[in-house]
Write a protein that holds these residues in place. Structure first.
Motif, mmCIF file in Angstrom:
data_model
loop_
_atom_site.group_PDB
_atom_site.id
_atom_site.type_symbol
_atom_site.label_atom_id
_atom_site.label_comp_id
_atom_site.label_asym_id
_atom_site.label_seq_id
_atom_site.Cartn_x
_atom_site.Cartn_y
_atom_site.Cartn_z
ATOM 1 N N GLY A 1 0.824 -1.186 0.000
ATOM 2 C CA GLY A 1 0.000 0.000 0.000
ATOM 3 C C GLY A 1 0.866 1.246 0.000
ATOM 4 O O GLY A 1 2.087 1.189 0.036
ATOM 5 N N SER A 2 0.214 2.384 -0.037
ATOM 6 C CA SER A 2 0.922 3.658 0.050
ATOM 7 C C SER A 2 -0.009 4.677 0.690
ATOM 8 O O SER A 2 -1.166 4.803 0.291
ATOM 9 C CB SER A 2 1.359 4.143 -1.337
ATOM 10 N N THR A 3 0.480 5.378 1.702
ATOM 11 C CA THR A 3 -0.306 6.409 2.360
ATOM 12 C C THR A 3 -0.368 7.632 1.457
ATOM 13 O O THR A 3 0.674 8.154 1.051
ATOM 14 C CB THR A 3 0.342 6.772 3.707
ATOM 15 N N PRO A 4 -1.563 8.107 1.086
ATOM 16 C CA PRO A 4 -1.679 9.218 0.123
ATOM 17 C C PRO A 4 -0.828 10.434 0.470
ATOM 18 O O PRO A 4 -0.237 11.052 -0.423
ATOM 19 C CB PRO A 4 -3.177 9.546 0.150
ATOM 20 N N ALA A 5 -0.738 10.781 1.749
ATOM 21 C CA ALA A 5 0.043 11.962 2.138
ATOM 22 C C ALA A 5 1.533 11.773 1.918
ATOM 23 O O ALA A 5 2.309 12.724 2.031
ATOM 24 C CB ALA A 5 -0.221 12.304 3.604
ATOM 25 N N PHE A 6 1.954 10.537 1.590
ATOM 26 C CA PHE A 6 3.367 10.253 1.349
ATOM 27 C C PHE A 6 3.627 9.814 -0.091
ATOM 28 O O PHE A 6 4.742 9.411 -0.425
ATOM 29 C CB PHE A 6 3.872 9.174 2.323
ATOM 30 N N ASP A 7 2.608 9.858 -0.943
ATOM 31 C CA ASP A 7 2.806 9.457 -2.335
ATOM 32 C C ASP A 7 3.885 10.309 -2.985
ATOM 33 O O ASP A 7 3.841 11.549 -2.909
ATOM 34 C CB ASP A 7 1.506 9.602 -3.129
ATOM 35 N N PRO A 8 4.861 9.704 -3.650
ATOM 36 C CA PRO A 8 5.908 10.480 -4.317
ATOM 37 C C PRO A 8 5.396 11.111 -5.602
ATOM 38 O O PRO A 8 4.322 10.745 -6.108
ATOM 39 C CB PRO A 8 6.983 9.419 -4.610
ATOM 40 N N PRO A 9 6.133 12.078 -6.162
ATOM 41 C CA PRO A 9 5.676 12.775 -7.377
ATOM 42 C C PRO A 9 5.373 11.834 -8.536
ATOM 43 O O PRO A 9 4.417 12.063 -9.288
ATOM 44 C CB PRO A 9 6.846 13.714 -7.700
ATOM 45 N N GLU A 10 6.174 10.778 -8.710
ATOM 46 C CA GLU A 10 5.943 9.875 -9.837
ATOM 47 C C GLU A 10 4.605 9.156 -9.706
ATOM 48 O O GLU A 10 3.932 8.889 -10.706
ATOM 49 C CB GLU A 10 7.089 8.865 -9.987
ATOM 50 N N SER A 11 4.205 8.841 -8.476
ATOM 51 C CA SER A 11 2.903 8.203 -8.271
ATOM 52 C C SER A 11 1.771 9.160 -8.611
ATOM 53 O O SER A 11 0.804 8.790 -9.294
ATOM 54 C CB SER A 11 2.778 7.737 -6.818
#
Length: 344
Positions: A223-233
């Motif tokens: 998973g990935s926490t939205p507030a930590f999504d990197p620019p490429e995501s």
């Protein structure tokens, strides 16, 4: 009858008298009795995956294989150069899976260490609990809320020590070929004492069961926490939103969810930046060094080299970011296997 791992392979773990101690989108966590030991380890939890979770359904067999490989990797570290030191460091700062609970070829859950204050090295007479790091990332004006919860504000010594522990641990996970994935303030547990945070504050990554090889797939979805999504995501999500359903949209969504070692670097740097942004109005939303206070705090803690490395780690282009080992050297110097014990 004493509880065994085999008995955990039930559809209703609560019927075994286990106390629920945590919940998430993909799992429910149960506290195991101290009589149950795995590889000599006690004080364990059972992380039971939710069978109806969309991200897990249909991947039970792949998850079992991936978890068994992850557990096996931990055991064979002793054979590698510096492997014993890496294994010791990871056992101190990662909730590494110890055993897979399965039925046939399907994983049902995983047994892991309980990340509490004792795991993080707290003295036995200290009642301060271990809690997610996100509890400490709040404006300075809310310090009274922490004190009211029996917690102690994180000081600069504590920020420095926890940041170094996390980057050192992430660097070692990268060294053995893994991607962590969902790095966030919620997925880091910390012990923050009232005094001497320079020598006693400690942190650990949870959700290590979702680590995957840097080259290859994984069983359990990362998973990935939205507030930590990197620019490429975020770039690929915009691409997906711009096209109708079909192969191009599915490809863009797959790319948006792909976790890599450069995305780990971005998220770790973002985590450190937010630890250094408590004088901002909304520290959990910060993505850039944008004030003199942030700048000065980072320089005071890590020097100008650390400031430059953190800035580079937040670059929009993954190829422009330093490796996790380079980030560690800029923040502290030396090798993580050597200095890890000094920061514990």
């Amino acid at each position: 009858m004493a509880l065994t791992l085999h008995m955990l392979a039930t559809d209703r773990p609560g019927d075994l008298g286990l106390q629920q101690c945590g919940t998430g989108a993909q799992s429910v966590v149960y506290l195991l009795p101290k009589t149950l030991r795995v590889n000599g380890r006690a004080n364990l939890v059972y992380k039971r995956y939710r069978p109806k979770a969309p991200s897990f359904r249909g991947r039970e067999a792949a998850t079992k294989v991936a978890l068994e490989q992850l557990i096996g990797l931990h055991h064979i570290l002793d054979l590698a150069s510096d492997g014993k030191r890496i294994r010791t460091a990871l056992e101190r700062h990662v909730a590494w899976p110890l055993a897979v609970v399965s039925r046939g070829n399907a994983a049902l859950g995983v047994v892991e260490p309980k990340i509490d204050a004792a795991f993080l090295g707290a003295p036995c007479d200290d009642l301060t609990p271990a809690v997610p790091l996100e509890r400490f990332i709040r404006p300075d004006g809310e310090r009274a809320l922490l004190l009211g919860q029996g917690l102690h504000p994180l000081d600069d010594d504590g920020r420095h020590r926890i940041a170094l522990q996390l980057v050192a641990t992430a660097s070692l996970l990268h060294r053995i070929g893994l991607v962590i994935g969902d790095i966030s303030l919620r997925n880091v547990m910390v012990y923050v004492p009232e005094h001497d945070q320079r020598n006693q504050a400690s942190a650990a990554f949870i959700d290590a069961d979702a680590c995957r090889p840097a080259i290859g797939g994984c069983g359990l979805p990362q998973g990935s926490t939205p507030a930590f999504d990197p620019p490429e995501s975020r770039f690929w999500r915009r691409k997906a939103d711009a096209v109708p359903d079909g192969p191009k949209r599915r490809y863009a969504l797959a790319m948006a969810g792909l976790q890599t070692q450069p995305s780990d670097v971005y998220k770790t740097a973002l985590l450190i930046l937010r630890m250094c942004s408590c004088e901002e109005e909304q520290p959990t939303g910060v993505r850039r060094i944008r004030s003199a206070t942030q700048h000065n705090t980072i320089v005071d803690l890590f020097g100008n080299a650390g400031l430059t490395a953190l800035t580079d780690a937040l670059a929009d282009t993954p190829a422009d970011r330093p490796s996790m080992a380079e980030l560690y050297r800029a923040l502290h110097g030396g090798d993580p296997t050597q200095s890890h014990h000094e920061t514990r």
